[in-house]
Write a protein that holds these residues in place. Structure first.
Motif, PDB file in Angstrom:
ATOM      1  N   VAL A  97       0.857  -1.180   0.000  1.00  0.00           N
ATOM      2  CA  VAL A  97       0.000   0.000   0.000  1.00  0.00           C
ATOM      3  C   VAL A  97       0.902   1.241   0.000  1.00  0.00           C
ATOM      4  O   VAL A  97       2.040   1.182   0.484  1.00  0.00           O
ATOM      5  N   LYS A  98       0.409   2.330  -0.586  1.00  0.00           N
ATOM      6  CA  LYS A  98       1.153   3.601  -0.576  1.00  0.00           C
ATOM      7  C   LYS A  98       0.295   4.653   0.123  1.00  0.00           C
ATOM      8  O   LYS A  98      -0.885   4.808  -0.211  1.00  0.00           O
ATOM      9  N   VAL A 114       5.652  10.042   0.901  1.00  0.00           N
ATOM     10  CA  VAL A 114       4.809   8.895   0.562  1.00  0.00           C
ATOM     11  C   VAL A 114       5.496   7.685   1.181  1.00  0.00           C
ATOM     12  O   VAL A 114       6.689   7.455   0.972  1.00  0.00           O
ATOM     13  N   ILE A 115       4.733   6.950   1.996  1.00  0.00           N
ATOM     14  CA  ILE A 115       5.249   5.736   2.636  1.00  0.00           C
ATOM     15  C   ILE A 115       4.743   4.545   1.822  1.00  0.00           C
ATOM     16  O   ILE A 115       3.528   4.375   1.672  1.00  0.00           O
ATOM     17  N   GLU A 116       5.676   3.768   1.298  1.00  0.00           N
ATOM     18  CA  GLU A 116       5.298   2.537   0.590  1.00  0.00           C
ATOM     19  C   GLU A 116       5.608   1.385   1.533  1.00  0.00           C
ATOM     20  O   GLU A 116       6.735   1.262   2.022  1.00  0.00           O
ATOM     21  N   ALA A 117       4.607   0.574   1.829  1.00  0.00           N
ATOM     22  CA  ALA A 117       4.787  -0.465   2.846  1.00  0.00           C
ATOM     23  C   ALA A 117       3.968  -1.695   2.474  1.00  0.00           C
ATOM     24  O   ALA A 117       3.095  -1.639   1.613  1.00  0.00           O
ATOM     25  N   HIS A 118       4.279  -2.791   3.137  1.00  0.00           N
ATOM     26  CA  HIS A 118       3.444  -3.984   3.010  1.00  0.00           C
ATOM     27  C   HIS A 118       3.267  -4.575   4.408  1.00  0.00           C
ATOM     28  O   HIS A 118       3.931  -4.144   5.349  1.00  0.00           O
ATOM     29  N   PHE A 119       2.359  -5.509   4.528  1.00  0.00           N
ATOM     30  CA  PHE A 119       2.195  -6.163   5.828  1.00  0.00           C
ATOM     31  C   PHE A 119       2.354  -7.661   5.659  1.00  0.00           C
ATOM     32  O   PHE A 119       2.137  -8.206   4.576  1.00  0.00           O
ATOM     33  N   PHE A 128      -3.074  12.261   6.454  1.00  0.00           N
ATOM     34  CA  PHE A 128      -2.764  11.116   5.592  1.00  0.00           C
ATOM     35  C   PHE A 128      -3.875  10.867   4.589  1.00  0.00           C
ATOM     36  O   PHE A 128      -5.024  11.224   4.810  1.00  0.00           O
ATOM     37  N   SER A 129      -3.489  10.266   3.462  1.00  0.00           N
ATOM     38  CA  SER A 129      -4.478   9.835   2.472  1.00  0.00           C
ATOM     39  C   SER A 129      -3.865   8.705   1.658  1.00  0.00           C
ATOM     40  O   SER A 129      -2.644   8.552   1.611  1.00  0.00           O
ATOM     41  N   LEU A 130      -4.732   7.947   1.008  1.00  0.00           N
ATOM     42  CA  LEU A 130      -4.264   6.874   0.142  1.00  0.00           C
ATOM     43  C   LEU A 130      -3.574   7.503  -1.064  1.00  0.00           C
ATOM     44  O   LEU A 130      -4.075   8.472  -1.634  1.00  0.00           O
ATOM     45  N   CYS A 131      -2.411   6.980  -1.436  1.00  0.00           N
ATOM     46  CA  CYS A 131      -1.698   7.476  -2.619  1.00  0.00           C
ATOM     47  C   CYS A 131      -1.919   6.481  -3.752  1.00  0.00           C
ATOM     48  O   CYS A 131      -1.554   5.315  -3.628  1.00  0.00           O
ATOM     49  N   GLU A 132      -2.532   6.960  -4.825  1.00  0.00           N
ATOM     50  CA  GLU A 132      -2.809   6.073  -5.965  1.00  0.00           C
ATOM     51  C   GLU A 132      -1.996   6.466  -7.196  1.00  0.00           C
ATOM     52  O   GLU A 132      -2.237   5.957  -8.288  1.00  0.00           O
TER      53      GLU A 132
END
Length: 220
Positions: free
Chosen positions: A5-6, A114-119, A162-166
């Motif tokens: 997710v970004k 922008v934080i790009e991460a996964h879980f 914060f918001s979703l980055c698409e």
């Protein structure tokens, strides 16, 4: 590999304290991976998953400003509150002259990342937990702007929006700069020994404005 997710995060001020500066607080140049993880955990946390930060994109030029902040040296103990509540005759306040000190802080201003991460799933996950379910919840929360508590940039007084980055392509303030070495930075805390929690550091190098944390070497 978990699901990615970004998230775009921004705010007026930030203070990611360098642990070696004890009295006068001084911020790192950019958000630390652990602070980025803290922001995502404020949006969604569950014992069945853990966030892993992959990349941080620095969207605004790194700018510092100096402020003087009032800091409190002491706390009112909960036991004192209880005794006063039960009728003890004792003062219940923090004396400003003695306990409140003014400290200079070198903080960041006008930040945007922008934080790009996964879980990844953890052993605490239930049978009903699965990556798809978590991803749906996270995306829904990001789109609605929902969080467990207001995320912040290092200190609670500096809120993080914060918001979703698409965006497919993410612009940075340093697109034209091949390498910008920020020196050693705090990566995260190592909690493997609960009695002796140790800081972990890494060499932070911005490449075209991106801090890539996927292959970074962590020094304890």
């Amino acid at each position: 590999m978990g699901m990615g997710v970004k998230v775009k995060v921004w705010g007026d001020y930030a203070l990611f304290t360098r642990p070696e500066m004890k009295v006068e607080r001084c911020s790192y140049d950019v958000i630390t991976p652990s602070a980025a993880r803290g922001i995502l955990e404020a949006v969604y946390w569950h014992p069945g998953m853990k966030w892993i930060i992959d990349k941080i994109y620095v969207q605004k030029p790194i700018q510092f400003t100096s402020v003087r902040r009032n800091e409190v040296k002491s706390k009112i103990l909960a036991s004192n509150v209880l005794q006063v509540y039960n009728g003890a005759d004792r003062p219940l306040y923090i004396s400003s002259k003695v306990d409140i000190v003014q400290r200079a802080s070198l903080i960041l201003k006008d930040v945007s990342y922008v934080i790009e991460a996964h879980f990844e799933m953890t052993k605490q996950a239930n049978e009903s937990d699965n990556p798809g379910k978590f991803k749906d919840i996270i995306m829904r929360r990001l789109k609605r702007g929902e969080c467990f508590h207001m995320p912040y940039f290092g200190c609670r007084e500096f809120p993080a929006h914060f918001s979703l980055c698409e965006d497919e392509k993410i612009e940075t303030a340093y697109d034209q700069v091949e390498e910008k070495d920020l020196g050693f930075m705090l990566f995260d805390m190592d909690y493997t020994d609960k009695e002796n929690i140790q800081p972990m550091f890494f060499r932070a190098v911005l490449k075209h404005g991106i801090l890539d944390l996927r292959e970074c070497e962590v020094i304890r």
